[in-house]
Design an enzyme around this catalytic site. Sequence first.
Site, short mmCIF file in Angstrom:
data_model
loop_
_atom_site.label_atom_id
_atom_site.label_comp_id
_atom_site.label_asym_id
_atom_site.label_seq_id
_atom_site.Cartn_x
_atom_site.Cartn_y
_atom_site.Cartn_z
N SER A 225 1.28 6.88 -3.76
CA SER A 225 -0.11 6.11 -2.91
C SER A 225 -1.37 6.15 -4.12
O SER A 225 -1.19 5.77 -5.27
CB SER A 225 -0.45 6.92 -1.82
N GLU A 352 5.03 0.24 4.80
CA GLU A 352 4.05 0.55 4.12
C GLU A 352 2.64 0.74 5.23
O GLU A 352 2.07 1.59 5.08
CB GLU A 352 3.76 0.24 2.86
N HIS A 458 4.11 4.58 5.34
CA HIS A 458 3.71 5.23 3.98
C HIS A 458 3.82 6.69 3.86
O HIS A 458 3.40 7.40 4.50
CB HIS A 458 2.19 4.97 3.90
#
Length: 563
Positions: A225, A352, A458
């Site tokens: 991330s 995601e 995610h």
Amino acid sequence: MATTTFSQLLVFAALVLVGHATRLPDGPIVRTQYGDVRGMYVEEGTIFLGLPFGVPPVGELRWKPPRAYNKSWAPDVRDGTVPGPACRQGGCEPDSNDYQHIFNRDKARTQSEDCLYLNVFVPRSVLNSTARLPVMCYFHGGTYNSGTGAALIYDGRILANKTSTIVVTTNYRLAAFGYLVTGEGDDDARGNYGTLDQIEALKWVQHNIADFGGDKDKVTIFGQSAGSDSVAVLLTSSRAADLFHQAIMLSVPFSITHKTQVEAIRLGNDFTKFANCSVGDMKCLRSKSADEILQAQDKVDDYIANPFRLLELFLQWGPTVDGDVLPRQTVDSFTNGQFQGKPFIIGTVLDEAILFIYSALSKPMSKVELDGAALAFLHGKGPAALREYNPPQTSDYRPFLSRAVTDWVFECSTRNVIRNSVQSAENDVWLYVFDHTFSSSFKTFWLEQPFCLGHVCHGEDIPFVFQTPKLINLTFTTDEQVMADTMAYHYGNFAHTGDPNKPSPYVYTTGNVLKTPLNWPKYNGGNQFPNMNFTTPQNVIVQDYNKEKCDFWDKENIYTGTN
């Protein structure tokens, strides 16, 4: 610098303090240029927590580039069994729920502006080897406003042991503390301090990791991330060029552009007003307590610096395009071949965007709202996107928006970057997608985000990369353990040899790793654009993954910083 090897110290110094009469509990002692540090033994090797790499950025050093740590703690022996404080951030209180184990690991969940500390995880294999081991340095995620390298979810002991590498996890200044821009004057906050902290941590690795058995000439940086966005930034920054040798990027949101200096100054001016200071008054800003800085930071959470780039709302703070630390938008750097030609692995998880869309929209989305969102975020290209995805009539359009945003922000922008890398003659690159949903034993991980259950949200790959569920009394299924171990096999090979397929004799290859691990071809047209699918019951190779939708986004040219 130390003259005694880590292997020697590990064998002889657990019970004896070098040149110091006070007895400490049993644990490995390593001699560093700053003095001796005592770590702790664990089943998988040894751990050293809370090692300082920068002078505390407090007082007049708030909003200044980091300075290398330069003090000796000798003749005392530093206690490396407790983490340093996390950098200041909202939440993470001692009574806050931490189902994902992303808070600081000490009971008090300590935070401070004095937070430039890192952690070193050393595998058992050091005991049987005089060879220097490769280093894997991890940058945590958290949208640049939360997280800490000392979180239990990022504990590197198992990964270090299975890859036979030295794993380093580090803090860096967050949000306004790390990325505030007030102007371009000498005393102004110029931004990018968190990124400079990451660079300073890599300098520490260059100067000190040999003391712990590491090889400074074999450093792999990796992150997830915001941490993987950090890796992408470092791949395009000349300041970091000599500090690492290859990279792994997990879930880079490439389509979220970084603020320009002008946009960052607009945000900074608004922040300054909420801190009850006059614009440009750095003395006033530095006089504010950390809590007051956090309060002002909260008030600009929804500030829109550029109405044509609403996607930046999902990454309010972060690196600024300053022409120096970050020379240009990262996507543009890869498009134009202006990046370091180093081997890298990059990839995404299947779903995601679900985490972000459902967190932002707690109620079902109507078609009118979907159309409005497409026009607001994509402007003139919104109608083309609606036609491409063409959702059927339904009572909730969030699933369709999540699919489109996953493609646009993560999957297809990642494909765009890796294809441009290949066209720029960087051929040692590999692409993956992770699509395994948690087994029932992990149901608490998404307890505060129940909409992620049954999806691959995610961050869902992190527990498998680090294999940390074992540390909180959770277990993988047999298939999950095989998948996690094959990931360690490929990443370990990459750290040792620069190729995820090229076996290293030091990487874990027994037990749950398949006897004939799947070959992971380099990503290029000659190989039909292969994509490693990390999944259960076993990994597979997919050719030209998600071609139709990514071809659409490429045609629309929506990722670049100039659109």
